[in-house]
Design an enzyme around this catalytic site. Sequence first.
Site, short mmCIF file in Angstrom:
data_model
loop_
_atom_site.label_atom_id
_atom_site.label_comp_id
_atom_site.label_asym_id
_atom_site.label_seq_id
_atom_site.Cartn_x
_atom_site.Cartn_y
_atom_site.Cartn_z
CG ASN A 31 9.18 -76.06 -5.08
OD1 ASN A 31 8.60 -76.84 -4.99
ND2 ASN A 31 8.61 -74.71 -4.74
N GLY A 44 8.35 -77.89 -8.35
CA GLY A 44 8.87 -78.88 -7.34
C GLY A 44 7.71 -79.39 -6.46
NE ARG A 47 6.06 -73.88 0.28
CZ ARG A 47 4.86 -73.04 0.10
NH1 ARG A 47 4.67 -72.64 -1.01
NH2 ARG A 47 4.42 -72.28 1.06
CB CYS A 48 5.09 -76.10 -7.26
SG CYS A 48 6.50 -74.89 -7.31
CG MET A 49 4.15 -80.85 -8.19
SD MET A 49 4.72 -82.43 -8.87
CE MET A 49 5.80 -82.79 -7.95
#
Length: 407
Positions: A351, A394, A396-398
């Site tokens: 990620n 990770g 990208r998720c955040m």
Amino acid sequence: MPNAIHVFSEIGRLKQVMLHRPGRELENLVPDHLNRLLFDDIPFLEQARAEHDRFAEVLRQNDVEVLYLEDLAAESLTSPEIKQQFLKDYLAETTIQSPEIIKEVTDYFLSCDNDRELIDKTMAGLAKNELELPNTKSLAGTVDDQYPFLIDPMPNLYFTRDPFATIGNGVSLNRMYSETRRRETLYGKYIFAHHPMFQQNPPHMLYDRAQPTRIEGGDELVLSKHVLAIGISQRTDAASIEQLARKVFENEPSFEYVLAFDIGQERKFMHLDTVFTMVDHDKFTIHPEIEGELTVYSISRAGDGVTIKEEKDTLENILCRYLELNAVELIRCGGSDLIAAAREQWNDGSNTLTIAPGEVVVYDRNTITNQKLAEAGIKLHKISGSELVRGRGGPRCMSMPFVREDI
């Protein structure tokens, strides 16, 4: 005036991004109710904030403007009427049914000193011991004394990628998989409808949170100005992808294809971006466990409708064909070690957040995957994620890109 949303790739230089700094909602996680809130563990808020602040600082050091969800939401409450309507919508999506309790809670939120405090409190949730509930003998007003919250917290909010997705000059305002996360998209609804930065040139709305089928931003990847990749996953339905494709083709003329990646229904592969991200023009991270069994469907324009077909080829060849490349490199999470791959995928080794072609933000803990990325010529910005990763997400998720440079 330029569009406030401009995202035509996963790798164009990132210019503006929205984050959410973890708040008191993480301290409202309690062991007996972690599953309900989609957590396996309880992050230490102070350390999680320090890690998140370092993440934001890395972005700023690379000339990325960092906006915060909580600020944008507060700035969207531009009149008393809009604030009242926001609270009405917010409370309608809780489990509170008693009109007396709804009035008490409304008054509690309206007593906040400012709009930012109000937004913070709506995100944190409301414990029963935070206000005196009116006495009521109605069944609707009776609450289970064993459950500590009148309104659940929203601990997943620091994964800003999921409640909506930016595609071209448009926004997919998503219907989330879990009821506990569906309330998160309300902030996006008010931001895009009422925040001053979106008033003069509002983005196209490509999906609506009121739709009956689920879709989440972690499954939505913009591979190029012509091609989207969307995961059929635990969190995203095939029906949602087809509906989104039709709206994208109608409103975003540069896009010609949507590739639907069927990654299965397992929680460890909850989103496409937990097993596959784009890090350069011709380089991708991938989790080896999905590589051999991955089924891909292509959706393309066909007059006023769409054509859907299953792709009978290797992932490398499919990517080469649709992205018009001679070759691609798949960088395997954990390398060729399946134990390392499983461990580092769980800790979001796949990620990555690409901030420019061949330049990514990663967790430092995924040492084998990071080494493979470096060997492939990728520039790494490493951040600590010992607490942030406990939410199973990770870099990208955040992050929710609002503006990327074209490539």
